[in-house]
Design an enzyme around this catalytic site. Structure first.
Site, mmCIF file in Angstrom:
data_model
loop_
_atom_site.group_PDB
_atom_site.id
_atom_site.type_symbol
_atom_site.label_atom_id
_atom_site.label_comp_id
_atom_site.label_asym_id
_atom_site.label_seq_id
_atom_site.Cartn_x
_atom_site.Cartn_y
_atom_site.Cartn_z
ATOM 1 C CB SER A 278 4.692 -1.926 20.486
ATOM 2 O OG SER A 278 4.322 -1.819 19.119
ATOM 3 C CG ASP B 128 1.608 -9.354 17.680
ATOM 4 O OD1 ASP B 128 2.067 -8.863 16.627
ATOM 5 O OD2 ASP B 128 1.736 -8.784 18.784
ATOM 6 C CG HIS C 60 4.378 -6.169 17.745
ATOM 7 N ND1 HIS C 60 3.075 -6.355 18.173
ATOM 8 C CD2 HIS C 60 4.663 -4.860 17.932
ATOM 9 C CE1 HIS C 60 2.595 -5.196 18.607
ATOM 10 N NE2 HIS C 60 3.530 -4.278 18.467
#
Length: 401
Positions: free
Chosen positions: A51, A367, A370
């Site tokens: 991610s 978050d 990240h």
């Protein structure tokens, strides 16, 4: 209370200031090194990872939808990125020409004269391989998928599976060209391309979350992950790749996700507020990965393999956050629970009842896992400089090679 429009303008202004700061960081890093060459051609990039690099692969491949506030700081719409704006890979599209005589170097207020940001052309962003609509693969493809790890190797979308997808993409492209049809990348493009690998954070996180001993993680789990990355590099090399940029993992112990987990006391907290055991594991991961990159760089004839110490970059950003204009290095902008970490495993960003800060440009973490667009801009600038890489090559080297 400020209106949505006012807050949007404020975020845009702060984000712009941080991009200028990122450019100044890059300029300072190359000061005194002479003028690096400008890119003579548009570089082709193939990216593999999780991610931290996924520009929409999980959204396209799994049908996931990440609505606003994801993307709010720049795109202002859902893009499939787990970030309020751009990832490091997006900022690495920054093509910088630095001319020593053009401007004085001032870390906070001066900007490089000749800067072309990749967002000036939407097609300059790296398209997710799995996105069927609107993709442009002439500049490469992004195989990274959120949640990806190296092990188990045959599970979608592990690093091994991503490499297999790339081999399919390459073979199909060359088949089309052989039949006289057009393809986004030709044989020379594949040969000269940059192959970027940034994976391992999920493996390391899972290892620490498994209850395994530290010694087992260092002596068994990490070597197994490194072996998969080594195999990916070798597979790509023997299929024609020669230019590799390998990112180490970041400081796992500085993530609000990890810091918010219950602990008996603060004896494992370091002077920056991070968890020492998890960061020690990250350091060990990077040491082993760097050693493998050195080995392969000597072993694979004609290959250039650059290892970048992302942990050093991100830890310095956390430790010296005020120097870069950040106020909250260890608290998530988007999450639940409030200070000190604003992270709750049961109420993630976008989860029921989540709360989001007014200005993500003041936060390092978006978050809890990240980084924000603003933080990613600083990280990318430092990567581009080559100062945290071994060998110390500027990123622009790969559009000259």
């Amino acid at each position: 209370m400020a209106s949505d429009e006012t807050r949007s303008r404020r975020r845009a202004t702060v984000a712009t200031a941080l991009i200028i700061t990122a450019a100044a960081v890059l300029a300072a890093a190359v000061a005194g090194q002479g003028d690096p060459p400008a890119c003579g051609r548009r570089p082709v990039v193939f990216a593999f990872g999780d991610s931290n690099t996924d520009t929409g692969g999980a959204a396209a491949g799994m049908g996931y939808y990440f609505p606003l506030p994801e993307g709010r700081a720049f795109f202002r719409r859902a893009t499939g990125r787990l970030c309020d704006g751009r990832l490091v890979i997006d900022h690495l599209c920054l093509i910088t020409q630095y001319h020593r005589n053009d401007t004085d170097i001032d870390r906070r207020h001066k900007v490089v004269t000749a800067v072309r940001l990749c967002e000036s052309l939407n097609t300059s962003y790296l398209s997710p391989y799995l996105e069927a609509l609107g993709s442009d693969f002439t500049g490469g493809a992004n195989f990274a998928i959120s949640g990806a790890s190296t092990l188990p190797r045959n599970v979608p979308f592990s690093l091994h599976v991503q490499v297999q997808q790339f081999l399919h993409f390459k073979q199909r492209s060359l088949d089309l060209i052989a039949r006289g049809e057009s393809a986004p990348v030709d044989a020379d493009g594949f040969h000269d391309a940059l192959y970027l690998i940034d994976i391992g954070q999920n493996d390391l996180s899972a290892a620490f979350g498994s209850g395994a001993s530290y010694d087992d993680i260092v002596q068994q789990r990490i070597p197994a992950v490194i072996s998969e990355i080594k195999d990916a590099i070798m597979t790509l090399y023997y299929n024609g790749a020669k230019n590799f940029w390998v990112h180490g993992t970041g400081p796992l112990g500085c993530l609000p996700q990890k810091l918010a987990a219950p602990r008996a006391n603060d004896s494992d907290i370091d002077y920056s507020g991070c968890l020492k055991p998890l960061n020690d594991g990250s350091y060990e991961f990077n040491n082993q990965l760097c050693a493998v990159c050195d080995q392969l760089g000597s072993q694979l004839r004609g290959a250039t393999i650059v290892f970048t110490d992302v942990l050093a970059i991100k830890y310095e950003l956390v430790a010296n956050h005020t120097a870069y204009g950040f106020e909250e290095p260890l608290m998530a902008c988007c999450g639940y629970g409030g200070p000190p970490y604003n992270y709750n495993a049961n109420v993630s960003c976008l989860g029921p009842g989540f709360r989001v800060c007014d200005d993500g440009a003041k936060f390092v973490s978006w978050d809890g896992v990240h980084y924000t667009d603003a933080a990613n801009a600083i990280v990318a600038a430092k990567i581009l400089s080559g100062e945290f890489s071994k060998p110390k090559l500027p990123f622009s080297y790969f559009c000259q090679a």
